[in-house]
Design a protein around this motif. Sequence first.
Motif, mmCIF file in Angstrom:
data_model
loop_
_atom_site.group_PDB
_atom_site.id
_atom_site.type_symbol
_atom_site.label_atom_id
_atom_site.label_comp_id
_atom_site.label_asym_id
_atom_site.label_seq_id
_atom_site.Cartn_x
_atom_site.Cartn_y
_atom_site.Cartn_z
ATOM 1 N N GLU A 42 12.437 2.527 -3.132
ATOM 2 C CA GLU A 42 12.391 1.128 -3.205
ATOM 3 C C GLU A 42 12.651 0.323 -2.077
ATOM 4 N N TRP A 43 12.456 1.101 -0.886
ATOM 5 C CA TRP A 43 13.123 0.481 0.370
ATOM 6 C C TRP A 43 12.068 -0.581 0.780
ATOM 7 N N ALA A 44 10.978 -0.646 0.276
ATOM 8 C CA ALA A 44 9.767 -1.696 0.684
ATOM 9 C C ALA A 44 9.847 -2.783 -0.615
ATOM 10 N N THR B 190 0.624 -1.022 0.011
ATOM 11 C CA THR B 190 -0.004 0.063 0.045
ATOM 12 C C THR B 190 0.813 1.284 -0.132
ATOM 13 N N TYR B 191 2.170 1.194 -0.043
ATOM 14 C CA TYR B 191 3.081 2.303 -0.032
ATOM 15 C C TYR B 191 3.066 2.747 -1.705
ATOM 16 N N LEU B 192 2.375 3.823 -1.940
ATOM 17 C CA LEU B 192 2.018 3.919 -3.339
ATOM 18 C C LEU B 192 3.081 4.960 -3.791
ATOM 19 N N THR C 14 6.427 11.959 -0.357
ATOM 20 C CA THR C 14 6.581 12.750 -1.516
ATOM 21 C C THR C 14 8.140 13.238 -1.711
ATOM 22 N N GLU C 15 8.843 12.509 -1.106
ATOM 23 C CA GLU C 15 10.274 12.737 -1.254
ATOM 24 C C GLU C 15 10.517 13.196 -2.744
ATOM 25 N N THR C 16 10.343 12.256 -3.666
ATOM 26 C CA THR C 16 10.570 12.335 -5.061
ATOM 27 C C THR C 16 9.232 12.719 -6.015
HETATM 28 C C1 TNX Z 1 9.040 5.573 5.950
HETATM 29 S S1 TNX Z 1 6.177 5.114 6.759
HETATM 30 C C2 TNX Z 1 8.588 6.695 6.479
HETATM 31 C C3 TNX Z 1 8.664 8.018 6.005
HETATM 32 C C4 TNX Z 1 9.291 7.896 4.578
HETATM 33 C C5 TNX Z 1 8.635 6.594 3.823
HETATM 34 C C6 TNX Z 1 9.122 6.631 2.453
HETATM 35 C C7 TNX Z 1 6.829 5.811 8.043
HETATM 36 C C8 TNX Z 1 6.009 5.998 9.134
HETATM 37 N N1 TNX Z 1 7.940 6.450 7.921
HETATM 38 O O1 TNX Z 1 9.108 8.973 6.785
HETATM 39 O O2 TNX Z 1 8.607 8.657 4.023
HETATM 40 O O3 TNX Z 1 9.051 5.380 4.512
HETATM 41 O O4 TNX Z 1 8.767 5.557 1.693
#
Ligand code: TNX
Length: 516
Positions: free
Chosen positions: A416-418, A401-403, A452-454
Amino acid sequence: MSLVGSVRHVTGPAVVPRPLRLQQLPDEPFVLLPGIAVVAPDAAARHAAQRLAALVGGSVQAAAAPDTPVLRLRLLGRDGDDLAGDDLADDDGQPAAERLPTGDELPVGDEAYRLRVRPDGVEVDARTPAGLGHAITTLAQLLTRTTAGAQVLPAVLVLDAPRFAWRGLSIDVARHFVRVGDLEVVVDLMADHKLNVLHLHLTDDQAWRIDLPSRPELVRRSSGASVGGDPGGHYTAEDYARLVAYAVARGIAVVPELDVPGHVNAALHAYGDLSPSGRPTDEYLGIEVGFSRLTAALPATGAFLHDVFGDIAAMTPGPYVHIGGDEVQGMAPDEYATLVGTAAAAVRAAGKQVVGWQEIATTPLEPGTVVQYWDVHADPAPFVAAGAAGARLLLSPGDRTYLDMKYHPGYPLGLEWAGHVELRDSYDWEPATLLPGLPAEALLGVEAAVWTETLRTLDDLTTMLLPRLAAVAEVAWSAADRRDWEDFRTRVAALGARWDAAGLSWYPSPQVDWQR
Ligand code: TNX
């Protein structure tokens, strides 16, 4: 039918998310003539009636002449008495089979609706304006034009109600500022998918985006930019009130998040007394996480938490406030628990219920606290234990669900971390078995998130949302036994043309044969 022309349906009615029951009736379709009457006797149904009239080019009337074809909206008696959009009481948890009536009665639940299209008119019944709104969203997806240009609706009976009470989308407006007008486009998209919670991640290391009366320096010093030095911005109290009203009118509650006790560099940059050095930190516009923190031992910290959570609670009509709680590196567990406890107490003192990211499950929680699961690499045991002890779980698994995750390696936007998240990844998972051992009644809902980092523009945002938002919405709305990837793939194919017509940017996933 010759004057009307023929209907271009290829696959049959394509409704997303899939309703509890959609039965095609053997009758002819209903042909809508220009100026058709939308009849809504109940004043509370007026907004829905106006939306429907705008959709079909009709006019709202309190009553209709006998024997004229009409679209009729009715509000039936309901169980609760809260306003739609502010009411997220979980009235389900029961399996679809128990909610679906055997006859054609309206299903159980405040958001349920019944829709009947016959050759001589349309009848919509619901218990709340939100339920009427969902019915209109379904009608919009059923509406087609014949080859001769007439608007028609296929003869159907739809009985529908959501599986989960909380169907959310979280938007990070801190890393890149998102203007109110762009958020309204997102709210419309949410309503199109029957979502009902807009979670705004309003603060982070890079910026503080909401003006709060008790702490004017937050936006004055810490909202001027976005990641990488891109333009910034903030919401005034009026901006926020306008957005909340826009969302509530569409059956969507706003849940504001002030992220503490980590992700707080913007606050430390605005107020030097929140740091042990007594001096403001530097502005930070990179994308690292986990480095900033509040300090429980400083006298300014408790007052800060009390004031900012009191302010945001007072500005928010909905029942929830999110305290963040994620990714605080290098803080002793006791200090973390103290700070989370202080923030949560401030929210409760202001009359709201507490939501926090999964990390708060390691602290003592009041029953009913909402724990938002996100990092699938973490040991799920504390979240299951929290659910068993009375917390409610909101599911935002990063790999589903991390769009903001890239669709595939090399995709120009996203992180891409997930992992990489294609459309099917967002669709093909089951909330009830995600956290084995979690009691069913602890499962509050499902929320997509876009960080929205990118992502710098509305086009970037909608390209990441569409089509995956449709997939997450179906996970959140449709009964487990109504979900099927092959079936979803054929239905979602019809939405692409609608997104094109609305001028929205979207990702044409190769997993679907799009009708464009
Ligand atoms: C994890 S999800 C974070 C965010 C980042 C995101 C990037 C969460 C609770 N913390 O600070 O923006 O990953 O995918």
